[in-house]
Design a protein around this motif. Structure first.
Motif, short mmCIF file in Angstrom:
data_model
loop_
_atom_site.label_atom_id
_atom_site.label_comp_id
_atom_site.label_asym_id
_atom_site.label_seq_id
_atom_site.Cartn_x
_atom_site.Cartn_y
_atom_site.Cartn_z
N GLU A 181 81.41 24.22 58.43
CA GLU A 181 80.82 23.23 57.54
C GLU A 181 80.22 22.06 58.33
N ALA A 182 80.89 21.69 59.41
CA ALA A 182 80.39 20.59 60.23
C ALA A 182 79.10 21.00 60.94
N VAL A 183 79.05 22.25 61.40
CA VAL A 183 77.83 22.75 62.04
C VAL A 183 76.69 22.80 61.04
N ARG A 184 77.01 23.20 59.83
CA ARG A 184 76.00 23.23 58.76
C ARG A 184 75.38 21.85 58.55
N GLU A 185 76.23 20.82 58.60
CA GLU A 185 75.74 19.46 58.45
C GLU A 185 74.78 19.09 59.58
N LEU A 186 75.10 19.53 60.79
CA LEU A 186 74.25 19.22 61.93
C LEU A 186 72.88 19.89 61.83
N LEU A 187 72.88 21.13 61.39
CA LEU A 187 71.66 21.93 61.43
C LEU A 187 70.79 21.83 60.18
N TRP A 188 71.36 21.41 59.05
CA TRP A 188 70.62 21.51 57.79
C TRP A 188 70.53 20.20 57.02
N GLN A 189 70.70 19.11 57.68
CA GLN A 189 70.57 17.81 57.01
C GLN A 189 69.44 17.01 57.66
N PRO A 190 68.77 16.17 56.88
CA PRO A 190 68.88 15.94 55.44
C PRO A 190 68.40 17.16 54.64
N SER A 191 69.11 17.46 53.58
CA SER A 191 68.85 18.67 52.82
C SER A 191 67.48 18.69 52.14
N HIS A 192 66.92 17.49 51.85
CA HIS A 192 65.63 17.47 51.15
C HIS A 192 64.49 17.99 52.01
N LEU A 193 64.74 18.18 53.29
CA LEU A 193 63.69 18.68 54.17
C LEU A 193 63.46 20.18 54.02
N TYR A 194 64.40 20.88 53.37
CA TYR A 194 64.35 22.34 53.30
C TYR A 194 64.36 22.85 51.85
N PRO A 195 63.78 24.03 51.61
CA PRO A 195 63.97 24.68 50.32
C PRO A 195 65.47 24.92 50.10
N THR A 196 65.94 24.66 48.91
CA THR A 196 67.38 24.69 48.62
C THR A 196 68.03 26.00 49.04
N GLU A 197 67.38 27.12 48.75
CA GLU A 197 68.01 28.41 49.00
C GLU A 197 68.09 28.77 50.48
N LEU A 198 67.42 27.99 51.34
CA LEU A 198 67.47 28.27 52.77
C LEU A 198 68.58 27.52 53.48
N ILE A 199 69.11 26.49 52.85
CA ILE A 199 70.13 25.66 53.51
C ILE A 199 71.36 26.51 53.82
N GLY A 200 71.72 26.51 55.08
CA GLY A 200 72.81 27.37 55.55
C GLY A 200 72.31 28.60 56.26
#
Length: 307
Positions: A181-200
């Motif tokens: 979960e911490a790695v996910r935060e590093l790689l996929w934030q801020p979330s508004h930069l990406y299409p929702t279904e791609l996050i993660g």
């Protein structure tokens, strides 16, 4: 150190998936199957070889369901053939990951795969290597190799010389796995930069070969600076505005540029509105336009090539 401005964009009638459809290919290299995605342009300006990062595959550059974010479709519409390789140990070569782990073996295999996949296809001005994150390690080794002087240039992104403090704490060591979960935060934030279904990264996720943790353990501190000094072709380095893994402050970027002492030029692009996964965010088209502007410059120059 210079900064690029975008001067390439898609034609107004670009319609995504109808414009070009990348095809999946597998090349047998001395018994090692090397998979890739290929998008061809007739009479190409050049060939771009794209190398994905860790825990993903070549689909990083042609994300399912999002043709508007695809490097393969974007660049081929502008006259470049794009070969997105599954790096050694990924895709169809995954069962052979232990055998092909040594650095030179991976470089040799990648060069052979490029030649096999392209065959007699036209290459225009030549081959440019475009890499993301962990794929930058392979790109730098390829460019530092004696064959690297024949490349038009390289693009590196999502890498660096020093982790940001928070990232260093989260990523830990090869013997201490980082919390997902911490790695996910590093790689996929801020979330508004990406299409929702791609996050993660689920649509493009892949298992990571075991050798990669060892490779990355010495990358930033030892291998990156040593290899960078041997590169003799133009270098383009992109730092995403919201990069959370690597230091991208002014001093850090100057240190990175300074490593390429033999390169004829080093261009640093600070990419606004993008996070670590540049090719999966809404800002991908602008990122592509900037790097392709650099590639186009490389096609018109023989700087850094031997006579």
């Amino acid at each position: 150190m210079t900064t690029t401005d975008p001067d390439l964009s898609l034609p107004a009638d670009f319609d995504g998936p109808e414009t070009t459809t990348p095809c999946a290919r597998v090349a047998d290299i001395d018994g090692i199957p090397m998979s890739a995605l290929l998008s061809e342009a007739p009479n190409p300006r050049a060939v771009i070889v794209a190398l994905h990062g860790g825990a993903t595959n070549s689909a990083y550059y042609d994300c399912p369901g999002h043709p508007e974010l695809s490097l393969l479709r974007f660049a081929s519409a502008l006259g470049y053939t794009v070969l997105a390789l599954d790096r050694p140990g990924y895709g169809t070569s995954a069962p052979f990951a232990v055998e092909i782990a040594p650095h030179q073996r991976r470089v040799d295999l990648t060069y052979a795969a490029i030649d096999h996949h392209l065959g007699s296809r036209p290459r225009g001005a030549g081959v440019f290597v475009w890499a993301h994150s962990a794929g930058s390690e392979l790109a730098v080794r390829m460019a530092a190799d004696e064959r690297g002087t024949d490349l038009l240039g390289i693009e590196l992104a999502g890498t660096g010389r020093e982790h940001q403090p928070v990232a260093a704490e989260i990523l830990g060591t090869p013997h201490q796995p980082a919390p997902p979960e911490a790695v996910r935060e590093l790689l996929w934030q801020p979330s508004h930069l990406y299409p929702t279904e791609l996050i993660g990264g689920a649509p493009i996720a892949s298992s990571t070969p075991r050798y990669e943790s060892g490779v990355l353990a010495t990358w930033a501190r030892i291998d990156f600076p040593a290899l960078a000094a041997r590169i003799r072709v133009p270098v383009h380095f992109t730092a995403a505005e919201f990069e959370k893994v690597w230091r991208i402050d002014s001093a850090a970027l100057q240190d990175i540029a300074a490593m390429f002492t033999a390169a004829p030029s080093v261009t640093v692009n600070e990419q606004a509105g993008s996070g670590h996964n540049l090719s999966l965010g809404h800002g991908a088209p602008d990122y592509y336009a900037k790097v392709l502007s650099f590639v186009e410059d490389c096609t018109h120059s023989t700087t850094g090539k031997d006579d």
